[in-house]
Write an enzyme that holds these catalytic residues in place. Structure first.
Site, short mmCIF file in Angstrom:
data_model
loop_
_atom_site.label_atom_id
_atom_site.label_comp_id
_atom_site.label_asym_id
_atom_site.label_seq_id
_atom_site.Cartn_x
_atom_site.Cartn_y
_atom_site.Cartn_z
N SER A 22 5.37 3.75 13.04
CA SER A 22 4.73 3.95 11.73
C SER A 22 3.81 5.17 11.75
CB SER A 22 3.94 2.70 11.34
OG SER A 22 3.06 2.32 12.38
N ASN A 109 -3.00 -6.56 14.97
CA ASN A 109 -2.87 -7.27 13.68
C ASN A 109 -4.18 -7.27 12.89
OD1 ASN A 109 -0.34 -7.71 14.64
ND2 ASN A 109 -0.55 -9.92 14.94
N THR A 154 2.72 2.05 -36.74
CA THR A 154 3.25 0.85 -36.08
C THR A 154 4.76 0.99 -36.17
OG1 THR A 154 3.32 -0.49 -38.09
CG2 THR A 154 1.27 -0.59 -36.81
N SER A 276 11.97 27.24 -21.03
CA SER A 276 13.37 26.96 -20.72
C SER A 276 13.98 28.20 -20.09
CB SER A 276 14.12 26.60 -22.00
OG SER A 276 15.51 26.77 -21.82
N ASN A 284 8.01 23.41 -23.28
CA ASN A 284 8.34 22.03 -22.90
C ASN A 284 7.13 21.29 -22.33
OD1 ASN A 284 11.00 22.32 -23.69
ND2 ASN A 284 11.66 23.01 -21.66
N GLU A 289 6.07 14.57 -19.49
CA GLU A 289 7.30 13.85 -19.14
C GLU A 289 7.23 13.32 -17.72
OE1 GLU A 289 10.95 15.99 -21.09
OE2 GLU A 289 9.38 17.45 -20.74
N TYR A 316 1.20 -12.45 10.87
CA TYR A 316 1.67 -11.07 10.82
C TYR A 316 3.17 -11.08 11.11
CZ TYR A 316 2.61 -6.21 11.84
OH TYR A 316 3.15 -4.95 11.80
N GLN A 321 4.50 -3.82 7.97
CA GLN A 321 4.32 -2.39 8.18
C GLN A 321 4.80 -1.62 6.93
OE1 GLN A 321 4.75 -0.58 12.16
NE2 GLN A 321 6.60 0.37 11.33
N LYS A 324 2.19 0.08 3.76
CA LYS A 324 1.35 1.29 3.60
C LYS A 324 1.97 2.36 2.72
CE LYS A 324 -0.34 0.05 7.92
NZ LYS A 324 0.80 -0.90 7.94
N1 ARG Z 1 2.11 -0.46 12.88
C1 ARG Z 1 1.85 -1.83 12.66
C2 ARG Z 1 1.72 -2.11 11.15
O1 ARG Z 1 1.56 -1.20 10.42
C3 ARG Z 1 0.58 -2.23 13.33
C4 ARG Z 1 0.52 -3.67 13.67
C5 ARG Z 1 1.48 -3.98 14.76
N2 ARG Z 1 1.33 -5.33 15.20
C6 ARG Z 1 2.26 -5.90 15.92
N3 ARG Z 1 2.02 -7.15 16.26
N4 ARG Z 1 3.35 -5.31 16.29
O2 ARG Z 1 1.82 -3.22 10.69
#
Ligand code: ARG
Length: 471
Positions: A22, A109, A154, A276, A284, A289, A316, A321, A324
């Site tokens: 990640s 975690n 309306t 354009s 435009n 848009e 977890y 992951q 994010k």
């Molecule tokens: N990169 C992981 C995430 O974003 C971090 C946590 C990893 N935890 C694990 N038990 N593998 O969730």
């Protein structure tokens, strides 16, 4: 070298490592990761798990890591799995084996949940400020054309006369609700997971209330299993972002229609328009848009994360992951769109002449009905009478203000009096003086309330530019 290599006798497959990693996105939480580790090291020191000199070495080392990250000198390695791994690896390079004590009683975690919450808390501050800037632009536009009459719609059909001030503040109020939702998401994020370890709670008696205060959290999460599994705050941020996106989309759609030369209510500044490649005359509204289009991805981010979370069996699960990227994307999307829309509104040329020209006598049909009511006619009956006036005008091919007294009397004897002066937009606007209405006096009160709402930052005191603020 993996953090978890002990029980394995073979390196991870290259593609599997890439799939698992990640780091490409969670490196954005580097500063939060360092802050969490600094607090954790101090916390371990405070409960006697680490000696004071060990805490000092770890904290100094972490600050060196922070500086390397901030200055772009930090060398990420191919084998770094995520930001937590990378930071701890680098700490080891700097301070040696004592780095191995930092992760005592902690898991990635509770670590990732802590980092992510801190990141979201900061992002909420920045979003609030950026939304408030657009509110200000709308309120300024409202004030500049507070009493300029325009058609209100309306069903995208001409309905009644309103004013530009009323129209512009409508959108500023929608943004006010977005700021409240952003503040709510921040409150949801402001709870400390650290000290929950993998799921069962930390094996070391770190003072979590102290940790929370140290990191700027409002409270401690009461249940360690909940602490590592809860991503409600991320969903709430995505909901706030999706709603903001929906509001930006509706505002944009209306401005696109208003900017069409056949209405010509507004002219976009050249700095916020495009041309354009083929048709030389075109101007435009690409920014509008795009703002309308971005609402789709903001809603998609919300739906995507909720779908990811909905069937998770554990506390977890690695699925999490996936939390994010949608959040980063939502925040980035709004961080890009909001300042552009703010600039577009600030430079928008409102054509009061075109607004007035678009007022149609039929928009005052309700005013005629209201006058009949004031003369003692029950509203339902008045509605029917004016409906017949509209039909009679249509049959004659004229506006409802152009019927002569004889034609009006043929519909109802009370009409000549009731229509007298009813097609005057100033009188129509002035009659809507109840709180929230479009009358000048009601608008002045509304504008004052809007200015006050904008002035009270919902989330801390952040600026809309830069990330330098502390959480
Ligand atoms: N990169 C992981 C995430 O974003 C971090 C946590 C990893 N935890 C694990 N038990 N593998 O969730």
């Amino acid at each position: 070298m993996k953090l978890w290599g002990g029980r394995f006798d073979k390196a991870i497959d290259g593609a599997a490592h890439g799939f698992n990693a990640s780091l490409p996105f969670d490196r954005r939480m580097a500063d939060e990761d360092v802050s969490g580790s600094v607090a954790w090291a101090r916390g371990l020191g405070r409960c006697g798990v680490l000696a004071e000199d060990e805490v000092s070495v770890l904290v100094d080392g972490m600050e060196q890591v922070r500086a390397e990250l901030a200055e772009g000198r930090f060398a990420f390695l191919e084998g770094d799995e995520d930001i937590h791994t990378a930071v701890e690896r680098r700490l080891g390079d700097i301070v040696g084996p004592v780095a191995g004590k930092l992760h005592t009683g902690r898991s990635r975690n509770d670590q990732v949940a802590t980092d992510f919450r801190l990141w979201v808390m900061r992002a909420c501050g920045r979003m609030d400020a950026a939304v408030a800037d657009l509110q200000t632009a709308l309120a300024d536009s409202a004030e500049a054309h507070l009493h300029a009459p325009m058609p209100g719609y309306t069903h995208w059909q001409p309905a009644q006369a309103v004013t530009w001030g009323h129209w512009a503040m409508w959108h500023a109020w929608a943004l006010e609700r977005d700021r409240r939702r952003i503040a709510t998401a921040r409150t949801a994020a402001s709870a400390l997971p650290l000290g929950s370890a993998a799921l069962a709670g930390s094996g070391f008696a770190v003072d979590r209330a102290w940790l929370a205060a140290e990191l700027g959290f409002e409270r401690v999460i009461a249940n360690s299993m909940d602490a590592v599994s809860d991503r409600d705050f991320a969903v709430e941020l995505l909901f706030a972002a999706a709603m903001t996106g929906m509001h930006l989309s509706r505002l944009s759609e209306q401005l696109i229609l208003f900017a069409n030369p056949s209405l010509g209510f507004v002219e976009l500044d050249d700095a916020y328009s495009t041309g354009s490649s083929l048709m030389p005359q075109k101007k435009n509204p690409d920014m509008l848009e795009l703002a309308r289009g971005k609402a789709g991805r903001l809603v998609g981010n919300l739906v995507g994360l909720m779908t990811t979370l909905k069937g998770l069996p554990s506390t977890y699960d690695k699925d999490m992951q996936e939390d994010k990227e949608p959040v980063f994307d939502a925040v980035d999307t709004l961080a890009a769109a909001l300042p552009v829309l703010t600039g577009l509104v600030e430079t928008l040329r409102v054509r009061e002449d075109r607004l007035i020209a678009a007022l149609d006598p039929a928009m005052f049909a309700t005013d005629v009905a209201d006058r009949l009511v004031r003369a003692g006619v029950p509203f339902r009956e008045a509605h029917g009478i004016v409906g017949r006036v509209v039909r009679a005008a249509e049959e004659q091919g004229v506006g409802i203000d152009a019927l002569d007294a004889e034609a009006l009397r043929a519909v109802d004897a009370r009409l000549p009096a009731a229509t007298e002066g009813a097609f005057d937009w100033a009188a129509s606007l002035a009659s809507r003086a109840a709180e929230g209405g479009t009358a000048p006096e009601a608008l002045r009160a509304q504008l004052a309330a809007m200015r006050e709402a904008i002035g009270s930052r919902q989330v801390g005191s952040y600026s809309s530019t830069g990330w330098a603020e502390s959480p």
